[in-house]
Design an enzyme around this catalytic site. Sequence first.
Site, PDB file in Angstrom:
ATOM      1  N   MET A  28      -5.260  -7.429   9.252  1.00 16.72           N
ATOM      2  CA  MET A  28      -4.704  -6.518  10.251  1.00 16.72           C
ATOM      3  C   MET A  28      -5.646  -5.340  10.496  1.00 16.72           C
ATOM      4  O   MET A  28      -6.704  -5.232   9.888  1.00 16.72           O
ATOM      5  CB  MET A  28      -3.315  -6.069   9.815  1.00 16.72           C
ATOM      6  N   SER A  41      16.222 -41.804 -10.893  1.00 10.36           N
ATOM      7  CA  SER A  41      14.991 -41.047 -10.699  1.00 10.36           C
ATOM      8  C   SER A  41      14.807 -40.891  -9.191  1.00 10.36           C
ATOM      9  O   SER A  41      14.703 -41.887  -8.466  1.00 10.36           O
ATOM     10  CB  SER A  41      13.814 -41.794 -11.319  1.00 10.36           C
ATOM     11  N   HIS A  44      -1.470 -42.458   1.418  1.00  9.81           N
ATOM     12  CA  HIS A  44      -1.940 -43.248   0.289  1.00  9.81           C
ATOM     13  C   HIS A  44      -3.112 -42.562  -0.400  1.00  9.81           C
ATOM     14  O   HIS A  44      -3.141 -42.402  -1.622  1.00  9.81           O
ATOM     15  CB  HIS A  44      -2.363 -44.639   0.788  1.00  9.81           C
ATOM     16  N   ARG A  67       3.840 -47.182 -12.134  1.00 12.39           N
ATOM     17  CA  ARG A  67       3.861 -48.140 -11.020  1.00 12.39           C
ATOM     18  C   ARG A  67       3.170 -49.415 -11.468  1.00 12.39           C
ATOM     19  O   ARG A  67       2.061 -49.356 -12.005  1.00 12.39           O
ATOM     20  CB  ARG A  67       3.132 -47.568  -9.810  1.00 12.39           C
ATOM     21  N   ASN A  84       9.410 -38.952  -2.297  1.00 14.14           N
ATOM     22  CA  ASN A  84       8.515 -39.270  -1.181  1.00 14.14           C
ATOM     23  C   ASN A  84       9.270 -40.120  -0.164  1.00 14.14           C
ATOM     24  O   ASN A  84       9.360 -39.775   1.009  1.00 14.14           O
ATOM     25  CB  ASN A  84       7.288 -40.044  -1.665  1.00 14.14           C
ATOM     26  N   ASP A  85       9.808 -41.240  -0.642  1.00 15.64           N
ATOM     27  CA  ASP A  85      10.536 -42.111   0.273  1.00 15.64           C
ATOM     28  C   ASP A  85      11.830 -41.461   0.738  1.00 15.64           C
ATOM     29  O   ASP A  85      12.221 -41.593   1.898  1.00 15.64           O
ATOM     30  CB  ASP A  85      10.829 -43.460  -0.397  1.00 15.64           C
ATOM     31  N   ARG A 139      -3.273   2.869   8.617  1.00 18.46           N
ATOM     32  CA  ARG A 139      -3.539   1.570   7.983  1.00 18.46           C
ATOM     33  C   ARG A 139      -2.277   0.701   7.951  1.00 18.46           C
ATOM     34  O   ARG A 139      -1.159   1.209   7.898  1.00 18.46           O
ATOM     35  CB  ARG A 139      -4.014   1.777   6.538  1.00 18.46           C
ATOM     36  N   ARG A 182       8.468 -48.888 -13.230  1.00 20.06           N
ATOM     37  CA  ARG A 182       9.085 -49.318 -11.980  1.00 20.06           C
ATOM     38  C   ARG A 182       8.664 -50.737 -11.669  1.00 20.06           C
ATOM     39  O   ARG A 182       7.464 -51.044 -11.645  1.00 20.06           O
ATOM     40  CB  ARG A 182       8.667 -48.392 -10.843  1.00 20.06           C
ATOM     41  N   GLY A 230      -7.872  -7.753   5.215  1.00 21.02           N
ATOM     42  CA  GLY A 230      -8.727  -7.921   6.386  1.00 21.02           C
ATOM     43  C   GLY A 230      -8.055  -8.567   7.570  1.00 21.02           C
ATOM     44  O   GLY A 230      -8.679  -8.817   8.604  1.00 21.02           O
ATOM     45  N   ARG A 274      -3.076  -1.506  -6.753  1.00 17.38           N
ATOM     46  CA  ARG A 274      -2.222  -2.689  -6.652  1.00 17.38           C
ATOM     47  C   ARG A 274      -2.570  -3.617  -7.806  1.00 17.38           C
ATOM     48  O   ARG A 274      -3.639  -3.462  -8.420  1.00 17.38           O
ATOM     49  CB  ARG A 274      -2.451  -3.416  -5.315  1.00 17.38           C
ATOM     50  N   CYS A 278      10.581 -38.346  -9.525  1.00 18.77           N
ATOM     51  CA  CYS A 278       9.243 -38.875  -9.759  1.00 18.77           C
ATOM     52  C   CYS A 278       8.410 -38.897  -8.485  1.00 18.77           C
ATOM     53  O   CYS A 278       7.381 -39.536  -8.427  1.00 18.77           O
ATOM     54  CB  CYS A 278       9.300 -40.260 -10.389  1.00 18.77           C
ATOM     55  N   TYR A 332      14.653 -34.004 -15.983  1.00 15.50           N
ATOM     56  CA  TYR A 332      13.201 -33.910 -16.074  1.00 15.50           C
ATOM     57  C   TYR A 332      12.552 -34.040 -14.708  1.00 15.50           C
ATOM     58  O   TYR A 332      13.188 -34.497 -13.751  1.00 15.50           O
ATOM     59  CB  TYR A 332      12.634 -34.984 -17.019  1.00 15.50           C
ATOM     60  N   LYS A 377       0.843  -1.201   0.000  1.00 15.89           N
ATOM     61  CA  LYS A 377       0.000   0.000   0.000  1.00 15.89           C
ATOM     62  C   LYS A 377       0.883   1.257   0.000  1.00 15.89           C
ATOM     63  O   LYS A 377       0.725   2.141  -0.862  1.00 15.89           O
ATOM     64  CB  LYS A 377      -0.914  -0.014   1.228  1.00 15.89           C
TER      65      LYS A 377
END
Lengths: 941, 941
Positions: free
Chosen positions: B121, B810, B499, B608, B814-815, B110, B664, B119, B383, B877, B897, B40
């Site tokens: 603050m 790859s 899952h 998979r 996740n794991d 302000r 895989r 909204g 803005r 992946c 990739y 602002k």
Amino acid sequence: MAIQTANGEAKKPRNKKYVYSFGGGKADGNASLNGLLGGKGANLAEMAGLGLPVPPGMTISTEVCTHYYANGRTYPEELTAQVQKGLARVEKIMGRQFGSRKNPLLLSVRSGARVSMPGMMDTVLNLGLNDETVQGVIQQSGNPRFAYDCYRRFVQMYGDVVLGLKPESKNERDPFEKIIEEKKAAKGIELDTEFTVEDLRALVAEFKAVIRDRLQISFPDDPQEQLWGAIGAVFGSWQNPRAVTYRKIENIPGEWGTAVTVQTMVFGNLGDDCATGVAFTRDLSTGKNALNGDFLVNAQGEDVVAGTRTPQQITLAASRERAQQSGHGEEERQQRYPSLEERMPAGFATLQNIAHTLEAHYKDAQDIEFTIQSGHLWMLQTRAGKRTTAAALKIAVDMVNAGVIDKRTAVLRVAPGQLDQLLHPTLDPNAIKNRIARGLPASPGAVSGEVVFSAEDAEAAAHAGRKVILVRIETSPDDINGMHAAQGILTARGGASSHAALVSRGMGKCAVVGCEALEIDYDRQQFGVRGASLAIRAGEWITLDGATGEVFRGQVPTSDPDPETPEFKALMDWADQFRRLRVRANADTPHDAKVARAFGAEGIGLCRTEHMFFEGERIDAVREMILADDTAGRVRALEKIVPMQKSDFRGIFREMAGLPVTIRLLDPPLHEFLPHTEEELADLAAKLAVSVDRLRTKRNALHEANPMLGHRGCRLGITFPEIYEAQTRAIMEAACELTREGVEVIPEIMVPLIGFQRELETLRTRIVQVCTEVSQKQGVTVPYTVGTMIEVPRAAVVADTIASVAEFFSFGTNDLTQMTLGVSRDDAGKFFPDYLTQGIFPQDPFVSLDQSGVGQLIELAVHKGRTTRPDLKIGICGEHGGDPASVQFCHAAGLDYVSCSPYRVPIARLAAAHAVLRQPASVKARKLQRTKKATTQPEAS
Amino acid sequence: MAIQTANGEAKKPRNKKYVYSFGGGKADGNASLNGLLGGKGANLAEMAGLGLPVPPGMTISTEVCTHYYANGRTYPEELTAQVQKGLARVEKIMGRQFGSRKNPLLLSVRSGARVSMPGMMDTVLNLGLNDETVQGVIQQSGNPRFAYDCYRRFVQMYGDVVLGLKPESKNERDPFEKIIEEKKAAKGIELDTEFTVEDLRALVAEFKAVIRDRLQISFPDDPQEQLWGAIGAVFGSWQNPRAVTYRKIENIPGEWGTAVTVQTMVFGNLGDDCATGVAFTRDLSTGKNALNGDFLVNAQGEDVVAGTRTPQQITLAASRERAQQSGHGEEERQQRYPSLEERMPAGFATLQNIAHTLEAHYKDAQDIEFTIQSGHLWMLQTRAGKRTTAAALKIAVDMVNAGVIDKRTAVLRVAPGQLDQLLHPTLDPNAIKNRIARGLPASPGAVSGEVVFSAEDAEAAAHAGRKVILVRIETSPDDINGMHAAQGILTARGGASSHAALVSRGMGKCAVVGCEALEIDYDRQQFGVRGASLAIRAGEWITLDGATGEVFRGQVPTSDPDPETPEFKALMDWADQFRRLRVRANADTPHDAKVARAFGAEGIGLCRTEHMFFEGERIDAVREMILADDTAGRVRALEKIVPMQKSDFRGIFREMAGLPVTIRLLDPPLHEFLPHTEEELADLAAKLAVSVDRLRTKRNALHEANPMLGHRGCRLGITFPEIYEAQTRAIMEAACELTREGVEVIPEIMVPLIGFQRELETLRTRIVQVCTEVSQKQGVTVPYTVGTMIEVPRAAVVADTIASVAEFFSFGTNDLTQMTLGVSRDDAGKFFPDYLTQGIFPQDPFVSLDQSGVGQLIELAVHKGRTTRPDLKIGICGEHGGDPASVQFCHAAGLDYVSCSPYRVPIARLAAAHAVLRQPASVKARKLQRTKKATTQPEAS
């Protein structure tokens, strides 16, 4: 193969040396070529070089073995010529010709690996015999019976070892032995010695016939064909299943390969002025400095091994001792088992001299094989004698005292792992044993007891003064008291780092785990063994050998250890002088702390607080805390626990006065403290006056899919700050009180499972706050430090940031290994056997640190941590802290200390000394290994 | 504070600038000072600099906010003087005095953060009024009612915001509103406008009285005290719970702080020639290039927001459109809601000009706040307008076509994450909604359906043509078909990578997971919500918003997306021109592959194979395989599966003709394929004609304590070679057949969970063997590669050795995240909320890659892998492949990739383009961040 030289000319490479001759007072090699010639070959060369009477021969190097397996079981081109040249040299020295019908040379063909693998590989003796050369032997010896006996032995051995004639089924006897038995029966005789020359000649023919019938091949008469057949068989035996298994157990790399020694046969079976035997320059059982050993008159080496005749003692003293034990008079002794000293005094004198020479030369106790042929003594082998730990200690210390070796050498003479023998009872080696199963040797010792199937039964029996073995599918923290009460633990599941294994080792209690063949039936209170029709019921006695993983039916007698010998103390003192690494113990109770200190621990590296939660009525308060609905409820329950924990800490601090004590705040997930069975659940509900449903709901809500990666460690500290605050209060109150009582206390508060700097920062702030409060209230200042375990891989990766708020690191290598390898130690039993067999793991990574994987993370964390905080104190408190190879790694990685179970403290002390003494070589080796890895070699090699 | 200069003199530092003035055609700052002045303040300065009519004022910088919180809520010494100086400047421009009773200046105070937090603050308007200055306002305006209305509003707002007078209990109404209501009731009136001047004066007194009563303080009459009170309140509101929560959701760092803008009040409520409103230079819903917006005559800004009066349209066209929609005639329209264009043509013309100026200046669609005071238009804010994704695309493309911005800017104008909106239905924003719970927004979309509690019910309902939402405590692979059949998935447990979340995202199916408040009762077929007395039964309709995680009762209308607009295509084309990273999809079926390709996927990065095992009758064969006692039995069962898998692969290869497909091999532990309930167990036993006991024993034997770290992935391939051999055969047979049919096939065989080079070496040898066999048999050569996932931390550490036998890597992030952090995503729900709230995680590491932890391992593995094999192909992946921040990381780390779920492919494409376009800045930023980390900053910042 052509090699391009610098100036561009193609040049034939120089012939590579594959064959090393020895004998006639000279040798191509010596003892330092152990890797190339194998132990046997290298020492034969060394002895020949010393001018000792060694039958001349040659050793085909282990490189040929490597080539053999790398090239579809073929030999290097140059080999044939080199063997022929070696053979010609032997023929010249001996004045005999291999294959000659007039003056034939007979040979032995033996294996020899870098380290001894007794009985694992093949041997062929009396090689070179056929229907013609046997005549030559008759002429040489004037003894047709001897010649045909050799011929018979040769065909039998060659048929078995080289041609591979084996029983066709499990029930069939050895085909050669069967023929011998039938002939004895037909002739009505009992002993081999009763066979006539004609009988022996007939046996040779019958042996050859059975080979032809069964294998559709003729027995080779050509001595050269025999020789190469035998060489091939010895190289081939490197990969026989027996040898492969042995190497796996002994951690011998498959790539080493075996050498083959081809040597002139000498005969201990040429008459009564002949003998064969084994001698030891010292007593390898006790370490006593006295020549000893066994021999047989008129025999070949295999007869000593076969056990068909009882050998006699070499020395008069030993023979007399035996007579005394057996209650035989002097006359009977002289008649039945006179010593070599009496029987062949000249041979004995020569042997005695040679024994002295060899011990002086090698500066170590020797294990010697010799043969006396017609009064002439020949040396067939010498090597450092395998000895018990007690003997190893005594020999090493005696030799230092005698000025033969220095302390450094003495310390290196005792393998750290060997000390285990000293610290636990062992099974009587002479007892008759009925082995029923074999699991993983998780915690050493040898114990017998009645079978019980629950922790409660174990406790009850122990109260009643009975000795029991606790047999479980697997153990949980609920079983702790039962494990305490039992003599030993046997489980069907879990690996070397399962709960059962860890806790047992911590307690110094014998355990065999992961005994997958066990079929445990809790309902029927019995267990069976897969593939065997037996059922062991509760109350029946069994015996465990924690050193081998064997399970025996019944009670096998054991012998107790006494580590407190002067030799043990002397050697450990010397070790302490050399080592740089400090050695602490993992101990959770004042009792453990006391044991650890007695074994030389210089502090506690890991005091787990959760075990304390299970004792007596505490578990009720703990469960009340877990089941509380809000912070206030938890705080109320914790207030009951604080005084109990404080009293534990007081006891431990007192035992460790003046030494640092690292206390780990609560680590396991809360559900581990809740009851498992519906019955226990109902009991608890009644006790706490809540509904079983509510309890069950709570338990189910706490259930985790992967508890190892769940809500535990510092995550509990973050979500339930009051737990760590209570523990910190207990620690500091204990520390302040003792300080006021004049006891020096050095507490180190350790936060588990940190992965993020902010975790530790948050918790550290609270810990410091509580410590300051307690300190002010008690009016005492106790210096303390706050640090963390490095057990989550992320912690190693961001160790630089974590070190900004940690005063010490302690590698929790059990969890670090689990997470880095992505392997749950509880579940590893399903695939570890395949991984070990296929060489994917060089060793169980929960037993010996995975140096190339986990080790890299440790090195990274040490480097990053010290970059931020140069004086960061770093230790290791996983089970690896008691594994010699891992201790060596920790030394090289620059750690300050290792911590292990109390019973492994001496091992770690000695291993830490070895690490220093071996450093230059080992550093070089590690660097070399890395370079190799980065190029072509598999990492695991 | 004194600073030591180089020559040793102590020198007072120059006054730091904390206050930035603007107005009167000049400004201290401009739009580039966004970080310092907030959005602002920076834009007010910019507009003032452009000579636009901005009420003069000043902005107190965000550095003061930082100082305020770092110094126990105090201000820098210099601030008071600087504010007074700024105020004097405003007074001079306006010709009024703050606090003057004759000619008073009123102010607004302000907040303004670097990014808009609408909204969240606090704001105080009409500041400077007291019983004396109000007289001045009456004189200035000649309007006592206006003056007292301002005074009433001020006391009410100040009392609430600064003094903190709030309702005392949940049931109480706002105390000020209560007084107003009571007065209205007493007077029998309904509207505020019906209050007399006297009424308003009385209200002011009553408001002050209630403040005195309740808070024991007098309302401050001193305007300076009012001003500093308001400034403090705005800074204080940065840390109010609402703002903290908002920042957490929007990932806004708490360290940024807010600026405070103190500005001359202008009044839209001074009479009928006054107005206040909001305007947009373009339609921010559709992107259409037309000025639009709302206004209210004779009102203050808060009235527009309050919604008590319905605003009117700015343009005539919009007003007419509204009339058409409402069926109003032109007369009614003119009377009820004439446009600003008609009502105040001069003001409208100025606004239109300013709108053009601003858009041309900022080169972007603007969101403008204005006030017209007595015919004079003032700009209060401008803005970049928040827009829908469709509008963002259209505006960006239109501006490129108009030559206003270049393609690079256009591509950067659309946030990759925004595209999600386009790809899924969204809830009608105007619909009435009954929200009953909120979980984690796991997979976007908005769907309604009847509640079902089991996969079977979901399938049955779907067959019957009904739409259902599958509600489960958590899902397992057994639920796949039910998830397929359902419109959406709602679970009580699990995080963003559970899952349910993973599979849903893969299917592009709406899902809300980890909705912990749900109390699901399968037995009663209903669920409740903790803390609410309601029960939703099976068959009742609910609606899920996968973008927000909200759960609504009943059926909320949705609007369907259409991503295939020309603007979407144009922008994605441009994005593709910029990016270097390839984008692939994770797809397990021909259908998924087709969808993915339509979204622009350039291959499959993760196919998979286990999902295929659940379809139809296959699961029977799979279970037969698992239950087989020996290799032969497994091979028999696998022979049934091979043709089915082959047909899957044919379909996928065909859809991806010409593009690489990474398949895989089997990954999950075998027990995942076995039934869970006793009933299913009995069914299966009957089907396979084995005893339930045997089945149960087998299932129990397969049970794992930590399945995530158990017998899965390549470990299955090592222990049961026949499984991977069968899968390889299915892949290669499909590839060979299609090749013969003229389809270009590029198979990449991927081995999961590799940790040791020898694992991959062993498996690779077998895979190559099978491929060669199939190839020879089929007489076709298909080029293929064999690679591995890097998901076990050890694999990253020893990537150099693994690369020697892997043709591609790859990252299974996740794991890799689970193991590196030691966190099971299934169990994380118990402590993640605390971790996110306490800032230990800057973000959920399963949603956005943990760059400083896991990221280091990825960089290490890339470096090590390419050292061994420079042309190693490397991708990712995990679910992170579709997260914009993670895509940017992958770009910087040098990956080839990313692969993500089909529905996130456009997001990844755009993110990959952003990564290139932002690279120089981002690389710098990352380096800077690292340097900071290594010194003092917490890593997570």
